[in-house]
Design a protein around this motif. Sequence first.
Motif, mmCIF file in Angstrom:
data_model
loop_
_atom_site.group_PDB
_atom_site.id
_atom_site.type_symbol
_atom_site.label_atom_id
_atom_site.label_comp_id
_atom_site.label_asym_id
_atom_site.label_seq_id
_atom_site.Cartn_x
_atom_site.Cartn_y
_atom_site.Cartn_z
ATOM 1 N N ILE A 260 0.838 -1.201 0.000
ATOM 2 C CA ILE A 260 0.000 0.000 0.000
ATOM 3 C C ILE A 260 0.874 1.253 0.000
ATOM 4 O O ILE A 260 1.874 1.353 0.713
ATOM 5 N N SER A 261 0.514 2.218 -0.848
ATOM 6 C CA SER A 261 1.228 3.487 -0.886
ATOM 7 C C SER A 261 0.241 4.633 -0.732
ATOM 8 O O SER A 261 -0.928 4.527 -1.109
ATOM 9 N N ASN A 262 0.725 5.706 -0.173
ATOM 10 C CA ASN A 262 -0.065 6.927 -0.002
ATOM 11 C C ASN A 262 -1.402 6.686 0.691
ATOM 12 O O ASN A 262 -2.441 7.177 0.259
ATOM 13 N N PHE A 263 -1.361 5.946 1.826
ATOM 14 C CA PHE A 263 -2.592 5.813 2.595
ATOM 15 C C PHE A 263 -2.975 7.147 3.239
ATOM 16 O O PHE A 263 -4.083 7.304 3.762
ATOM 17 N N THR A 264 -2.069 8.126 3.149
ATOM 18 C CA THR A 264 -2.409 9.474 3.609
ATOM 19 C C THR A 264 -3.511 10.097 2.746
ATOM 20 O O THR A 264 -4.083 11.124 3.126
ATOM 21 N N ASP A 265 -3.831 9.486 1.602
ATOM 22 C CA ASP A 265 -4.954 9.956 0.792
ATOM 23 C C ASP A 265 -6.256 9.978 1.579
ATOM 24 O O ASP A 265 -7.182 10.722 1.230
ATOM 25 N N PHE A 266 -6.344 9.172 2.641
ATOM 26 C CA PHE A 266 -7.629 8.974 3.306
ATOM 27 C C PHE A 266 -7.761 9.750 4.617
ATOM 28 O O PHE A 266 -8.793 9.678 5.279
ATOM 29 N N THR A 267 -6.727 10.510 4.962
ATOM 30 C CA THR A 267 -6.798 11.362 6.155
ATOM 31 C C THR A 267 -7.995 12.314 6.127
ATOM 32 O O THR A 267 -8.609 12.540 7.178
ATOM 33 N N PRO A 268 -8.380 12.900 4.971
ATOM 34 C CA PRO A 268 -9.504 13.842 4.983
ATOM 35 C C PRO A 268 -10.810 13.267 5.517
ATOM 36 O O PRO A 268 -11.638 14.007 6.056
ATOM 37 N N PHE A 269 -11.015 11.963 5.397
ATOM 38 C CA PHE A 269 -12.246 11.373 5.923
ATOM 39 C C PHE A 269 -12.333 11.484 7.439
ATOM 40 O O PHE A 269 -13.415 11.372 8.016
ATOM 41 N N GLU A 270 -11.183 11.686 8.088
ATOM 42 C CA GLU A 270 -11.173 11.788 9.542
ATOM 43 C C GLU A 270 -11.778 13.099 10.038
ATOM 44 O O GLU A 270 -12.031 13.264 11.229
ATOM 45 N N MET A 271 -12.010 14.037 9.129
ATOM 46 C CA MET A 271 -12.683 15.285 9.487
ATOM 47 C C MET A 271 -14.124 15.055 9.929
ATOM 48 O O MET A 271 -14.653 15.790 10.765
ATOM 49 N N ASP A 272 -14.762 14.046 9.354
ATOM 50 C CA ASP A 272 -16.192 13.843 9.562
ATOM 51 C C ASP A 272 -16.442 12.938 10.766
ATOM 52 O O ASP A 272 -15.973 11.794 10.809
ATOM 53 N N ILE A 456 -29.155 9.217 7.065
ATOM 54 C CA ILE A 456 -28.373 10.018 8.008
ATOM 55 C C ILE A 456 -28.420 11.475 7.568
ATOM 56 O O ILE A 456 -28.321 11.787 6.380
ATOM 57 N N GLU A 457 -28.577 12.366 8.504
ATOM 58 C CA GLU A 457 -28.667 13.796 8.193
ATOM 59 C C GLU A 457 -27.356 14.286 7.575
ATOM 60 O O GLU A 457 -26.269 14.002 8.076
ATOM 61 N N THR A 458 -27.482 15.022 6.464
ATOM 62 C CA THR A 458 -26.294 15.631 5.869
ATOM 63 C C THR A 458 -25.938 16.891 6.643
ATOM 64 O O THR A 458 -26.800 17.541 7.236
ATOM 65 N N LYS A 459 -24.639 17.221 6.621
ATOM 66 C CA LYS A 459 -24.162 18.349 7.430
ATOM 67 C C LYS A 459 -23.389 19.331 6.564
ATOM 68 O O LYS A 459 -22.702 18.939 5.622
ATOM 69 N N ASP A 460 -23.497 20.598 6.908
ATOM 70 C CA ASP A 460 -22.688 21.598 6.232
ATOM 71 C C ASP A 460 -21.256 21.525 6.753
ATOM 72 O O ASP A 460 -21.021 21.267 7.935
ATOM 73 N N GLN A 461 -20.283 21.752 5.872
ATOM 74 C CA GLN A 461 -18.880 21.758 6.278
ATOM 75 C C GLN A 461 -18.524 23.126 6.841
ATOM 76 O O GLN A 461 -18.713 24.149 6.180
ATOM 77 N N THR A 462 -18.040 23.138 8.059
ATOM 78 C CA THR A 462 -17.629 24.404 8.677
ATOM 79 C C THR A 462 -16.191 24.759 8.343
ATOM 80 O O THR A 462 -15.827 25.930 8.340
ATOM 81 N N LEU A 463 -15.373 23.750 8.064
ATOM 82 C CA LEU A 463 -13.967 23.975 7.729
ATOM 83 C C LEU A 463 -13.621 23.243 6.434
ATOM 84 O O LEU A 463 -14.122 22.145 6.177
ATOM 85 N N SER A 464 -12.754 23.829 5.641
ATOM 86 C CA SER A 464 -12.168 23.099 4.526
ATOM 87 C C SER A 464 -11.106 22.155 5.082
ATOM 88 O O SER A 464 -10.680 22.282 6.238
ATOM 89 N N PHE A 465 -10.653 21.214 4.255
ATOM 90 C CA PHE A 465 -9.609 20.310 4.722
ATOM 91 C C PHE A 465 -8.333 21.069 5.051
ATOM 92 O O PHE A 465 -7.642 20.752 6.025
ATOM 93 N N GLU A 466 -7.992 22.081 4.253
ATOM 94 C CA GLU A 466 -6.802 22.884 4.537
ATOM 95 C C GLU A 466 -6.931 23.588 5.886
ATOM 96 O O GLU A 466 -5.968 23.648 6.660
ATOM 97 N N GLU A 467 -8.101 24.128 6.165
ATOM 98 C CA GLU A 467 -8.322 24.790 7.456
ATOM 99 C C GLU A 467 -8.271 23.783 8.598
ATOM 100 O O GLU A 467 -7.733 24.070 9.674
ATOM 101 N N PHE A 468 -8.828 22.603 8.365
ATOM 102 C CA PHE A 468 -8.798 21.547 9.381
ATOM 103 C C PHE A 468 -7.362 21.148 9.705
ATOM 104 O O PHE A 468 -6.992 20.988 10.881
ATOM 105 N N LYS A 469 -6.533 20.970 8.665
ATOM 106 C CA LYS A 469 -5.123 20.627 8.900
ATOM 107 C C LYS A 469 -4.439 21.685 9.754
ATOM 108 O O LYS A 469 -3.653 21.362 10.649
ATOM 109 N N GLU A 470 -4.731 22.951 9.484
ATOM 110 C CA GLU A 470 -4.094 24.021 10.252
ATOM 111 C C GLU A 470 -4.488 23.951 11.725
ATOM 112 O O GLU A 470 -3.653 24.192 12.607
#
Length: 496
Positions: A260-272, A456-470
């Motif tokens: 497996i390579s670049n499993f970091t591709d899936f870090t953004p899912f951890e925002m939710d 499941i209720e959909t939710k508005d995103q309060t942060l972008s992934f870039e903002e979340f990383k920061e």
Amino acid sequence: MKKKNIMFQGTGSSVGKSILTAGVCRVLKDMGYHVAPFKSQNMALNSFITKDGKEMGRAQVVQAEAARIEPMVEMNPILLKPSSDVGSQVIVMGEVYQNMTATEYHKNKPKFKNIIKEAYDKLAEEYDAIVIEGAGSTAEINLRENDLVNMGMAEMVDSPVVLIGDIDRGGVFASIYGTYMLLEKEEQARMKGFVINKFRGDVKLLEPGIKMLEDKINIPCLGVIPYFTLHIDDEDSVSLRLSYQAKKDIVVGVLRLPHISNFTDFTPFEMDEDVEVKYIKSALDFKDIDLLIIPGSKNTIEDMVYLNNTGMTKKILEHHKKSKPIIGICGGYQILGSGIIDEGNNESSVLKTNGLGLLNTSTIISNKKRTVQVEGTIDISFMGEKLKADVKGYEIHMGVTKFNESHQHFVHLQEGHMDGAINQEENVLGTYLHGIFDNDKFRKFLLDNIRRQKGIETKDQTLSFEEFKETQYVELGKIIKEHLDVEKILEIMSEF
């Protein structure tokens, strides 16, 4: 500062060198220093493509982001990408050098010393301070000759060293003491302090042991870092996120391929908060998967053979028959097709194999690697929903994939190029774009589709992934500032 540099070495792999280096970069940046990370040799299958098309390790990208600077290949001049138990693809200054066995690479280390020094010197000219990361254990005495990444690196640039030990795995006092005592006298003289990482509990109970260790090796403890969990990309596949995550309403299943390579591709899912990323290790792990992802691979053919031999191919096809979505990234995209051919043994000793046959595509593995950042537009119909959005990502692959025109293209890239394919049933998608899930609109499109299907209720995103990383880097900086004696580190840099 008298010295431009400080180096963090470890008692072993995965003791926290990468994340602490990133944290120190952030703290020094916040103190007003123009700081850069550096690791001479990185062994990892998580890599990134710079703006000028060079390939480097993800760990130094994270550290650069923490330092609020643009990643550049000089921060990681040599990257080793394992393709088997005994061999790796060697990347030098961002470009493929050649495939080598471990023995061959060790013999060729002297050739790389000047390249490493030139890369470091370029950074030293531009930055106030350089935070250097070692690799593995400082006390790998069998590799000490021609060492380029631990004490050999420290000697090359005359850097003081701080040793990191991991208390979570046990035996931290013995590992720090044993590591120190295995060093030569001149190496011990470089060691200016130690840090105990991943501590849980009352630090007062640890203090007597710290005092005894300080007396035995005559160097100070510079901090006890508590065990913490942040959503920051890990360097390699020993990451805890590959083994456990709490149960959530939506399950994104990622195949745990041997290469497996670049499993970091899936870090953004951890925002939710309602999304679990589950790494699938066997045919028994496919239960309750809502979205199945086949990730990148450094050896696509052998990983396809692995899926067949473990019974996972059957489970993937059963998942598909339920009309549940499947996405393949890079090597996963190749696996989704009808077949993969590697007649030049560029990645594998196996010449060819059938794929899953879920996309009407075929791939030939070439000896040329495509490494480029890309931007484009998706205008797709997938899982009964339509989406049009701008996206960006990066490509790292040696395969050339041909696809049937009856498929939808996934991305229309710059200059008229196309990437990826979607099947006619609109439930299988393949793409070469790493970082595709960093794109907030596309990720939300996928997850909201699943939410609607599951009620499941959909939710508005309060942060972008870039903002979340920061937010994660900010929190990391706070932890380091509170628990690491940064003033003492600056003092070491002033006095060494």
